[in-house]
Design a protein around this motif. Structure first.
Motif, PDB file in Angstrom:
ATOM      1  N   PRO A  33      46.988  37.552  42.869  1.00  0.00           N
ATOM      2  CA  PRO A  33      47.877  36.550  42.277  1.00  0.00           C
ATOM      3  C   PRO A  33      49.025  36.266  43.238  1.00  0.00           C
ATOM      4  O   PRO A  33      49.375  37.101  44.084  1.00  0.00           O
ATOM      5  CB  PRO A  33      48.364  37.221  40.995  1.00  0.00           C
ATOM      6  CG  PRO A  33      48.270  38.682  41.275  1.00  0.00           C
ATOM      7  CD  PRO A  33      47.069  38.845  42.165  1.00  0.00           C
ATOM      8  N   LYS A  59      41.343  39.888  41.870  1.00  0.00           N
ATOM      9  CA  LYS A  59      39.923  39.613  41.615  1.00  0.00           C
ATOM     10  C   LYS A  59      39.105  39.998  42.839  1.00  0.00           C
ATOM     11  O   LYS A  59      39.602  39.982  43.967  1.00  0.00           O
ATOM     12  CB  LYS A  59      39.715  38.138  41.303  1.00  0.00           C
ATOM     13  CG  LYS A  59      40.349  37.672  40.007  1.00  0.00           C
ATOM     14  CD  LYS A  59      40.040  36.202  39.751  1.00  0.00           C
ATOM     15  CE  LYS A  59      40.633  35.741  38.425  1.00  0.00           C
ATOM     16  NZ  LYS A  59      40.336  34.304  38.155  1.00  0.00           N
ATOM     17  N   LEU A 109      37.854  41.281  37.586  1.00  0.00           N
ATOM     18  CA  LEU A 109      39.243  41.723  37.630  1.00  0.00           C
ATOM     19  C   LEU A 109      39.343  43.207  37.962  1.00  0.00           C
ATOM     20  O   LEU A 109      38.499  44.003  37.567  1.00  0.00           O
ATOM     21  CB  LEU A 109      39.926  41.456  36.295  1.00  0.00           C
ATOM     22  CG  LEU A 109      40.026  39.995  35.855  1.00  0.00           C
ATOM     23  CD1 LEU A 109      40.618  39.908  34.455  1.00  0.00           C
ATOM     24  CD2 LEU A 109      40.852  39.184  36.840  1.00  0.00           C
ATOM     25  N   PHE A 126      45.689  33.277  34.756  1.00  0.00           N
ATOM     26  CA  PHE A 126      45.711  34.416  35.665  1.00  0.00           C
ATOM     27  C   PHE A 126      46.775  34.236  36.736  1.00  0.00           C
ATOM     28  O   PHE A 126      47.473  35.175  37.116  1.00  0.00           O
ATOM     29  CB  PHE A 126      44.335  34.574  36.330  1.00  0.00           C
ATOM     30  CG  PHE A 126      44.311  35.550  37.488  1.00  0.00           C
ATOM     31  CD1 PHE A 126      44.290  36.920  37.261  1.00  0.00           C
ATOM     32  CD2 PHE A 126      44.327  35.085  38.805  1.00  0.00           C
ATOM     33  CE1 PHE A 126      44.274  37.815  38.329  1.00  0.00           C
ATOM     34  CE2 PHE A 126      44.302  35.973  39.879  1.00  0.00           C
ATOM     35  CZ  PHE A 126      44.277  37.343  39.632  1.00  0.00           C
ATOM     36  N   ASP A 127      46.934  33.011  37.247  1.00  0.00           N
ATOM     37  CA  ASP A 127      47.857  32.752  38.344  1.00  0.00           C
ATOM     38  C   ASP A 127      48.622  31.468  38.075  1.00  0.00           C
ATOM     39  O   ASP A 127      48.358  30.752  37.104  1.00  0.00           O
ATOM     40  CB  ASP A 127      47.099  32.677  39.671  1.00  0.00           C
ATOM     41  CG  ASP A 127      47.963  33.067  40.862  1.00  0.00           C
ATOM     42  OD1 ASP A 127      49.157  33.355  40.662  1.00  0.00           O
ATOM     43  OD2 ASP A 127      47.445  33.096  41.992  1.00  0.00           O
ATOM     44  N   PRO A 156      51.250  35.018  34.433  1.00  0.00           N
ATOM     45  CA  PRO A 156      50.850  35.302  35.820  1.00  0.00           C
ATOM     46  C   PRO A 156      51.694  36.358  36.530  1.00  0.00           C
ATOM     47  O   PRO A 156      51.271  36.884  37.561  1.00  0.00           O
ATOM     48  CB  PRO A 156      50.996  33.939  36.509  1.00  0.00           C
ATOM     49  CG  PRO A 156      50.787  32.954  35.415  1.00  0.00           C
ATOM     50  CD  PRO A 156      51.456  33.576  34.231  1.00  0.00           C
TER      51      PRO A 156
END
Length: 466
Positions: free
Chosen positions: A25, A45, A72, A157-158, A247
């Motif tokens: 991230p 990831k 993940l 996620f980001d 995130p």
């Protein structure tokens, strides 16, 4: 033909995932600051079922994370006392090296426009002393990271960001004035690296910064279903949490600074409970203890003349009793009548820094809180008030106290004469023979008059619940 193209696209995507190196991230990147003396979370990831080896440059220790079916992985690494720079290496068969990593103190800054307001100011709205700040901005021991404005009905996620940067004229110019000056004070006092993560958006409500599960206790808040045919904006419930908080959740921090509330002044009734719910939820999700939560009370400003901002300040004061490990910077003397973005951001930063220095960094005798109403005693037509956080007395300078009002059973408030005594404040009004309630600065616009002996202003308050 469409089906064949779809299959080819799927194969290409699978091959990309298989061959891709570790994906991190944005908050975990070159130039970042990791919180010192803790188990700092790292995540990302990689290929499903792969192993990611993480080697920390400060001690040469290797950690191994197993990648799940969802691609993940997560691991915690032990950080030393402040120092650096260091490298961190990630390896799942292909190496990724992060460079110029410092270990120090990390704070998240969030809220709306008075937190987002950059050192360079807004157009036609300056920050006092900005040029002096920029002249002295270069400091490799202060690192700045910004999440840019975005919202989503799904947890992300980001995020889109302005990456970690060393403090210099360009990066400081664009950074939150409150956040940067707080970092400057802490860095100079402790002589350790400081990292600031800014995630703020002007004009936004607290509901947007709360997660969907965190909002479940408030039936009046309708959370939009993911993918529903509802037009979202930055004030839709949970959308800023999804895109601008999630995130960075889990990135080990020292604490959170919060400056928000103006957008909620018309629905202040549940605000204190929402603050409590938000902090409880964030702390649970961050999973690094009950970090300190320090926030600024909204400053005086001439809104619509309805004085409802007084109730929002009251809710912020009430939240102090609801949120463990919290403190509030009062800005009663730092507002501007015709500017909702007062230029004096240094005062706000200093008062937030006093909270951190006194409560977290060992300067336990440093006063950090202004007077807070404690008790009322009525003797015929005279009212005596006592205050907490005024152990060394109260102070009003050479000016008279003009912001106190008293009311009788008819609930009509009249200006009261006020004087400082050895125990607090004594009030009297010829127009109220039998007073039952008191208010101080309980309006939209005022300039705070009452301070403790250390120069910290009293929060506005009322003794009634009318």
């Amino acid at each position: 033909m469409k089906r064949i193209k779809a299959c080819i696209a799927l194969v290409l995507m699978m091959n990309t995932v298989v061959s891709a190196k570790v994906i991190l991230p944005a908050v975990i990147s070159h130039n970042m600051v990791l919180q010192q003396k803790t188990n700092a979370a790292l995540w990302g990831k990689a290929r499903p079922a792969a192993k990611v080896k993480i080697t920390t440059g400060w001690n040469g220790k290797m950690y191994t994370a197993l990648v799940g079916k969802d691609s993940l992985w997560r691991v915690s690494v032990s950080t030393p006392a402040a120092g650096g720079p260091f490298n961190i290496t990630f390896d799942d068969g292909e190496k990724l090296v992060l460079k110029n990593i410092l270990i120090g103190e990390v704070w998240v800054c969030s809220g709306q426009s008075n937190m987002a307001m950059p050192v360079k100011g807004y157009r036609n709205q300056p920050v006092e002393g900005s040029n002096d700040l920029l002249v002295n901005a270069k400091n490799p021991h202060i690192r700045l990271f910004q999440v840019t404005r975005q919202f989503s009905d799904q947890v992300q996620f980001d995020a889109k960001v302005r990456n970690w940067e060393e403090a210099d004229v360009e990066s400081v110019s664009e950074m939150s004035a409150v956040g940067y000056m707080f970092a400057k004070i802490i860095q100079q006092r402790l002589n350790v690296p400081v990292g600031i993560i800014l995630t703020a958006w002007g004009g936004t409500r607290i509901e947007a910064w709360m997660s969907a599960p965190g909002l479940q206790a408030f039936p009046s808040v309708k959370i939009p279903a993911s993918g529903a045919a509802v037009k979202l904006n930055q004030n839709s419930p949970a959308v800023l949490y999804n895109a601008m908080i999630n995130p960075i959740v889990g990135f080990s921090i020292k604490g959170v600074l919060w400056y928000q509330g103006e957008a909620n002044r018309k629905n202040s009734r549940e605000y204190a409970q929402m603050m409590q719910a938000m902090v409880t939820d964030w702390r649970k999700r961050w999973n690094c203890g009950d970090w300190p939560f320090y926030y600024a009370q909204i400053a005086p400003f001439k809104y619509d003349g309805d004085n409802i901002s007084a109730y929002l300040r009251e809710a912020q004061l009430q939240a102090l009793k609801l949120i463990p490990n919290a403190a509030m910077a009062v800005t009663a003397d730092a507002g501007r009548e015709f500017s909702i973005h007062p230029p004096d951001k240094m005062t706000v930063s200093k008062r937030l820094a006093y909270c951190a220095l006194a409560r977290d960094y060992g300067i336990s005798q440093l006063p950090y809180q202004g007077p807070v109403y404690k008790a009322i005693k009525i003797n015929k037509d005279t009212v005596d008030l006592t205050f907490e956080h005024a152990e060394n007395g109260l102070y009003a300078g050479a000016k008279p106290l003009t912001l106190f009002e008293v009311a009788g059973e008819d609930k009509v408030f009249y200006a009261a004469g006020a004087k400082i005594t050895s125990t607090g404040i004594r009030l009297h009004s010829d127009q109220v023979k039998v007073p039952v309630a008191v208010r101080y600065a309980f309006k939209d616009w005022f300039s705070g008059e009452l301070f403790n002996n250390e120069g910290l202003p009293a929060s506005p308050f009322r003794t009634d619940n009318w």
